[in-house]
Structure formats: structure tokens, C-alpha cells
Motif scaffolding. Structure first.
Motif, PDB file in Angstrom:
ATOM      1  N   MET A   1      14.907  50.603  13.218  1.00 15.56           N
ATOM      2  CA  MET A   1      13.577  50.299  12.675  1.00 15.56           C
ATOM      3  C   MET A   1      13.580  48.943  11.988  1.00 15.56           C
ATOM      4  O   MET A   1      14.529  48.579  11.285  1.00 15.56           O
ATOM      5  N   TRP A   2      12.510  48.184  12.212  1.00 13.71           N
ATOM      6  CA  TRP A   2      12.274  46.921  11.527  1.00 13.71           C
ATOM      7  C   TRP A   2      10.887  46.984  10.889  1.00 13.71           C
ATOM      8  O   TRP A   2       9.913  47.406  11.538  1.00 13.71           O
TER       9      TRP A   2
ATOM     10  N   ALA B   1      10.005  37.554   6.329  1.00 13.57           N
ATOM     11  CA  ALA B   1       9.005  38.580   6.607  1.00 13.57           C
ATOM     12  C   ALA B   1       9.634  39.955   6.771  1.00 13.57           C
ATOM     13  O   ALA B   1       8.955  40.973   6.604  1.00 13.57           O
ATOM     14  N   LEU B   2      10.928  40.015   7.118  1.00 16.42           N
ATOM     15  CA  LEU B   2      11.610  41.295   7.289  1.00 16.42           C
ATOM     16  C   LEU B   2      12.040  41.827   5.922  1.00 16.42           C
ATOM     17  O   LEU B   2      12.878  41.246   5.242  1.00 16.42           O
ATOM     18  N   ILE B   3      11.464  42.951   5.510  1.00  7.90           N
ATOM     19  CA  ILE B   3      11.791  43.503   4.196  1.00  7.90           C
ATOM     20  C   ILE B   3      12.589  44.804   4.296  1.00  7.90           C
ATOM     21  O   ILE B   3      13.110  45.277   3.300  1.00  7.90           O
TER      22      ILE B   3
ATOM     23  N   VAL C   1       1.496  45.516   7.168  1.00 13.03           N
ATOM     24  CA  VAL C   1       2.841  46.003   7.439  1.00 13.03           C
ATOM     25  C   VAL C   1       2.966  46.201   8.944  1.00 13.03           C
ATOM     26  O   VAL C   1       2.137  46.882   9.559  1.00 13.03           O
ATOM     27  N   HIS C   2       3.998  45.612   9.536  1.00  8.28           N
ATOM     28  CA  HIS C   2       4.256  45.743  10.968  1.00  8.28           C
ATOM     29  C   HIS C   2       5.584  46.474  11.130  1.00  8.28           C
ATOM     30  O   HIS C   2       6.634  45.944  10.745  1.00  8.28           O
ATOM     31  N   VAL C   3       5.536  47.677  11.652  1.00  7.61           N
ATOM     32  CA  VAL C   3       6.745  48.473  11.831  1.00  7.61           C
ATOM     33  C   VAL C   3       7.048  48.591  13.320  1.00  7.61           C
ATOM     34  O   VAL C   3       6.142  48.807  14.136  1.00  7.61           O
TER      35      VAL C   3
ATOM     36  N   ALA D   1      11.532  50.460  25.685  1.00  7.78           N
ATOM     37  CA  ALA D   1      12.424  50.906  24.613  1.00  7.78           C
ATOM     38  C   ALA D   1      11.895  50.578  23.231  1.00  7.78           C
ATOM     39  O   ALA D   1      12.520  50.949  22.232  1.00  7.78           O
ATOM     40  N   VAL D   2      10.763  49.886  23.139  1.00 11.97           N
ATOM     41  CA  VAL D   2      10.252  49.413  21.848  1.00 11.97           C
ATOM     42  C   VAL D   2       8.791  49.854  21.694  1.00 11.97           C
ATOM     43  O   VAL D   2       8.011  49.773  22.644  1.00 11.97           O
ATOM     44  N   PHE D   3       8.445  50.290  20.511  1.00 12.13           N
ATOM     45  CA  PHE D   3       7.052  50.598  20.181  1.00 12.13           C
ATOM     46  C   PHE D   3       6.840  50.309  18.706  1.00 12.13           C
ATOM     47  O   PHE D   3       7.792  50.300  17.906  1.00 12.13           O
ATOM     48  N   GLY D   4       5.613  50.049  18.320  1.00  8.71           N
ATOM     49  CA  GLY D   4       5.321  49.700  16.928  1.00  8.71           C
ATOM     50  C   GLY D   4       3.859  49.895  16.595  1.00  8.71           C
ATOM     51  O   GLY D   4       3.039  50.288  17.436  1.00  8.71           O
TER      52      GLY D   4
END
Length: 592
Positions: free
Chosen positions: A74-75, A92-94, A131-133, A153-156
Motif C-alpha cells: 500500500m502507498w 507526497a508519500l506519507i 488522499v490518494h491510496v 495488479a494495481v488499484f486505487g
């Protein structure tokens, strides 16, 4: 700087203490209504979903692209832009987590993080923040520009961490006597609006304030259902993230704000230097997710119909958060009984007055005073912009009380003057015996005491409280007296019972249901947070009803006495012609 979305407008301002008193007693009914709508909506969506259309498309089912127990990374990024593609910005990555098992209920699948966020100048001036997860299979990056990136393989999902509400308007109430101390106290509020005495439509454009959400809960829905590609359930279809090439769907990301109450939000202004941010990610069951959605939709339905004011949803949630579970179950059961007793009391009250042929032993003036009190409460609610449902309920109550006057007295239209006037005349069954005399004596002393109390209460309200106008002062003073001294309206009937040494003329079935409701109100007075004035008004009714019960105990029922319907309990035993003639003449007298 992004302007606040108009869809998030919220009503501000309150209707005053008496308006809260009207609504506090109905909190249990509101809880029951919300849960009933949510449960009905849930099962309706299950059993009445659209049928699968005939054809080759109906055989195609879409399924979850991920498997249970599959490890995810998770990012979580924070940005002032709604669209995000700056994956190379480390600032930006917290939050970053690895090897999180999907849809596995264990400690390893739930992660938390608490940090401090330092707002920018743009955010302090009603700016936006998102917030972008992103979730990806372990080992795969979320950046589309990365050579190892795999779309399947990726979703957000993106979610706003800032919510906008209109700034509270200045309190339009003021001291009618021009108290300078009162003006100093409301000065900070007046600065928000140019004209504190004007209507809300004349206040100019609405000023919005941004609020910070201190808690962000990210849930991955535990859903592996194979849905028809062309007939997904309507309550789930809007939230499915379908991959177009395969026709299957990604795991659903749900930003859970169900328990985030408005009083937990933090206003953002130029003085704020840091903001708390509590993050949590974990699984959520399909049933719990749908239940949260249905309850939120039921809240919206209640607000759209005017049966729930802004902020009442938070109060209901607070009951579940802070209340004892066993006490909540008792409250809901008792609220159902309260509704049933209310209906039965209303039914028997209408039935009694509809069939009543005699006013002997009944206080006609109390019926008139009850109508006046009901009319005062209706005008007060109308002056304080109460929801239409509460106004409709109060208006129907006024009509019923006026209808009772027509049953207790003769109402005639006097057309002798230029303007037709209503004339009220006592019925012969009321004026032709001691009932009117006792009623006049009771009302004379009652109004003497009540007038003194009303004057004292009105003077106190005028000197120490603020009002929008002289009309509002009159209404609020009279409404306060109705709440504080409303029980005195029942005292004339007590006096008549004492002088007649009888209670057989009273509608005991209706009064029994009201007494049971009073006991239920006593329970709510301890369970539910409500104004002290309303709590005292609940216990004052207990005293009056206890006196009624004492009178019923000491004044035995005389079965030879003709009741309010013109019948006696021993009519079948009367054999003497003289007694029969006396009863008939008495019955004829009561029909007048």
C-alpha cells in the motif's frame, strides 16, 4: 484554491431550547425509524434486485481479480490536486505498508499510523487536500511509468481529507432593551455577517470554512461474489471498480467515515500550524459495509423529508458510541411501546370526544386553554424555522384541539357585524349543573397564579435573554410558560373531581395510555441527553397523574350514575317506573 462543493452545504442555526425540547423526547422513535428503513432497504435490495436478462450476456459473471490471502503493498499520498501522477515525489508519500494479506481477518491485515501534518498557506485559505491510496500485489509498483507496472495488479482511490461547511451566521437575537453587555458578548459573531438582523437570504454570498478530518479509515471490502456483468445489485454497482478488458472487478476501497462525527472535525484557518492525522487500513465484511451504506442513505431520506435536522444523525451515532448496548436495546424496545401507546391514546381520545354527549363533570375551559397552548407552540415552531414534519404534527394537533372545543361547547358564526365572528356558548349539560360553577372557581384562582408566573417569566426573559424581535419574545415567553406550567391546565379537572366526589366522567382508557407514556418519558429523561426544563416537565406530569389515580381510588364508582354516553351500569336491574322515568329524563338532559 478549490471552491467548496455546493453539495456539501449544511444547514446552520438552531431553533432554540423549546424546539429541542419538542424533539428530544422523540429520539427513540427516530432511532427505530432509521434502523427500520436501513433493514428494509437492505433486504429489498437483496430480494428485489433486477432479474438477470435472457441472452448470452446473462451467463457471463464477473469476479474479484484478487484472491483471498493474497499479499498487497500500500502507498498513501497526499496532494492538493484531485488527479495524482507525481509518484516520484517522496514528500507526497506519507505512508507505505508491505505484505498485507487481503481479506484475512488477523492483526497482520490491520495497520495504523499517527502523524502530524503541517498545512500549506493554500490549505489555510480554504484550499483542497486529497488522499490518494494505491494497492498492488506485492512486488509490483503503483507508478504507470515504471517498467514493472502491471495494470491488473494495481488499484486505487482518491478521497478528500478536507470537508467544507458554511460559516455559522451571526446570531440574529439581540437584547430588546439594548443591553450593552449583551452587545459585547455577541460582537465576535456579528463580524461574520454584515446585517445581523436581516434574513438569511439578504446576508449575501455564503462564506465557507474548511474542516480537517483527523481520522482516515481505509477498508478493503471482503467481497468475492460473482455478479452478473449486466445485472449487478443496485446497492453495489456504483461502488464496483470494473476492469474493462477482463470484465472483472478490483477489490472495493471504502473510506469509512461512518463514526467520524462533525464535532471531531478541526476548522482550518491561518492560525493553525499543525494538524493530527490518524490513519488505519483493514478489512471490512460485506454485510457491515452494506449496513453502513444503507444507514447513511436512510439519514439522507429522513433529511430530505424534513424528519431529521442537520446534526441529528451525529447524535444518534453518539448514542451508539457512548451508550451501554443493553441500555440501547431497552431504549429501542421502549420507544416502540411509546409509539404504540401514543397511537392508542390518540385513538381513544378521538373516540371519547366523538361519542361524548354530556359535559357534566368535565372542564370545558381546560379544553379551550389546551387549544391556546397548542396554538402557541405551533406559532413558536413556525417562527423558528422548524422542519415541516414537526410543523405538520403540531398543526394537526391544533386542529384536533379546536375540534374538541366544538364537542365541548356550541360554536356559532355571528354575521351581525361587518366581519363574521365565532361565538362560543356553553352546553346545557355543562352550564345547568355545578360543573360550570366549579370550573369557574378553579380557573379564577388558576389564572391568578398563572398570570403572575407568566409576567415574572416574561420580564426575566426580556432582561436576561436575547430575542430576534418583540414578536419572538412574546412567543418564546408564552412557550416557556406552556412547558413550565402546562401541568396546571389539568388542575381544574382535579378540582371538579374533588367537588363532585366522582371520576366516572373521565376518559380513563385514554388517560391510562398517557400515564404509561409518561413512565416511558421518565426513562428517556435519564437515558437521553435533554434540556433540564424538559426533564422537569416530564416529572411534573407524574405528580398530576398520581393525584388522578388517588382520586379514582377514593371516589368509588356509582353504578347507578349515568355515564358520559348516557348509560347506567344497573339499567337492567331497574324495575321501578319512577326510577326509570328519572333516568330517561336525566339522559335527555345530557344530550343537550
Amino acid at each position: 484554491m478549490a471552491p467548496p462543493p455546493p453539495a456539501q452545504a449544511a444547514g446552520g442555526g438552531g431553533g432554540g431550547q423549546q424546539q429541542r425540547q419538542q424533539q428530544a423526547g422523540g429520539l427513540g422513535q427516530t432511532i427505530t425509524g432509521v434502523i427500520r428503513i436501513a433493514v428494509f432497504w437492505y433486504f429489498a435490495s437483496k430480494f428485489f434486485a433486477p432479474k438477470r436478462p435472457a441472452g448470452p450476456e446473462s451467463a457471463q459473471l464477473m469476479s474479484n481479480l484478487f484472491q483471498r490471502g493474497e499479499y498487497l503493498d500500500m502507498w498513501l499520498y497526499v496532494s492538493e490536486h484531485e488527479k495524482f501522477n507525481d509518484f516520484g515525489n517522496e514528500g507526497a508519500l506519507i505512508w507505505h505498508e508491505t505484505n498485507m494479506p487481503y481479506a484475512v481477518w488477523s492483526r497482520e491485515s490491520t495497520r495504523t499510523l499517527s502523524l502530524k501534518y503541517y498545512p500549506t498557506e493554500a490549505l489555510k485559505n480554504n484550499g483542497s487536500l486529497y488522499v490518494h491510496v494505491f494497492f498492488a500485489r506485492s512486488g509490483y509498483p503503483p507508478d504507470p511509468n515504471d517498467p514493472e507496472y502491471q495494470p491488473l495488479a494495481v488499484f486505487g482511490k482518491t478521497h478528500s481529507i478536507v470537508v467544507y461547511y458554511p460559516k455559522s451566521k451571526a446570531d440574529k437575537k439581540r437584547s430588546l432593551l439594548g443591553n450593552p453587555k449583551d452587545s459585547e458578548e455577541v460582537q465576535p459573531l456579528v463580524q461574520a455577517v454584515d446585517d445581523p438582523q436581516g434574513d438569511s437570504e439578504d446576508d449575501g454570498p455564503v462564506e465557507w470554512i474548511s474542516f480537517w478530518k483527523p481520522n482516515i479509515t481505509i477498508n478493503l471490502v471482503d467481497d468475492f461474489t460473482r455478479h452478473p456483468s449486466s445485472a449487478a445489485p443496485p446497492n453495489i454497482a456504483p461502488y464496483l471498480n470494473v476492469e474493462p478488458t477482463t470484465g472483472n472487478y478490483f477489490p472495493t476501497i471504502f473510506f469509512n467515515e461512518f463514526w467520524l462525527l462533525r464535532d471531531k472535525l478541526i476548522p482550518i484557518n491561518e492560525t493553525v500550524t499543525e494538524l493530527p492525522l490518524n490513519l488505519e487500513v483493514g478489512p471490512i465484511s460485506m454485510t457491515k459495509w452494506q449496513l453502513f451504506l444503507q444507514i447513511d442513505q436512510s439519514f439522507q431520506i429522513h433529511r430530505s423529508y424534513g424528519s431529521m435536522l442537520e446534526g441529528e444523525a451525529d447524535e444518534l451515532k453518539r448514542v451508539f458510541l457512548e451508550g451501554n448496548p443493553y441500555l440501547l436495546v431497552i431504549t429501542m424496545v421502549v420507544s416502540l411501546l411509546h409509539s404504540a401507546f401514543d397511537f392508542l391514546a390518540f385513538k381513544n381520545d378521538i373516540q371519547f370526544w366523538n361519542k361524548n354527549k354530556s359535559m357534566e363533570g368535565l372542564s370545558a375551559k381546560s379544553v379551550v386553554v389546551n387549544f391556546i397552548c397548542q396554538l402557541i407552540v405551533f406559532l413558536y415552531l413556525l417562527d423558528n424555522d422548524t422542519s415541516w414534519m414537526i410543523l405538520a404534527s403540531s398543526g394537526v394537533g391544533c386542529c384536533i384541539e379546536f375540534w374538541k372545543i366544538g364537542k365541548a361547547m356550541h360554536i356559532e358564526i355571528d354575521r351581525s357585524g361587518t366581519i363574521p365572528m365565532l361565538r362560543f356558548r356553553d352546553r346545557e349539560s355543562y352550564a345547568g349543573n355545578k360543573t360550570k360553577e366549579y370550573d369557574d372557581i378553579a380557573m379564577k384562582y388558576l389564572f391568578g397564579v398563572l398570570f403572575f408566573l407568566v409576567i415574572c417569566s416574561s420580564i426575566y426573559s426580556l432582561m436576561y435573554e436575547r430575542h430576534r424581535s418583540w414578536y419572538s419574545w412574546i412567543l418564546s415567553s408564552l412557550t416557556s410558560c406552556v412547558y413550565m406550567f402546562g401541568f396546571t391546565m389539568m388542575c381544574p379537572q382535579l378540582f371538579i373531581n374533588y367537588k363532585l366526589k366522582s371520576v366516572a366522567h373521565l376518559p380513563w382508557r385514554q388517560m391510562t395510555y398517557k400515564f404509561l407514556n409518561t413512565i416511558i418519558d421518565d426513562l428517556f429523561a435519564f437515558v437521553i441527553k435533554m434540556p433540564t426544563l424538559h426533564r422537569l416537565s416530564v416529572f411534573r406530569d407524574d405528580l398530576v397523574f398520581l393525584i388522578y389515580l388517588y382520586q379514582r381510588w377514593i371516589y368509588k364508582v356509582d353504578k347507578t350514575r349515568v355515564n358520559e354516553f348516557g348509560f347506567a351500569g344497573e339499567d337492567d336491574k331497574v324495575s321501578d317506573g319512577t326510577e326509570t322515568d328519572a333516568l330517561i329524563s336525566k339522559e335527555d338532559k345530557k344530550t343537550n
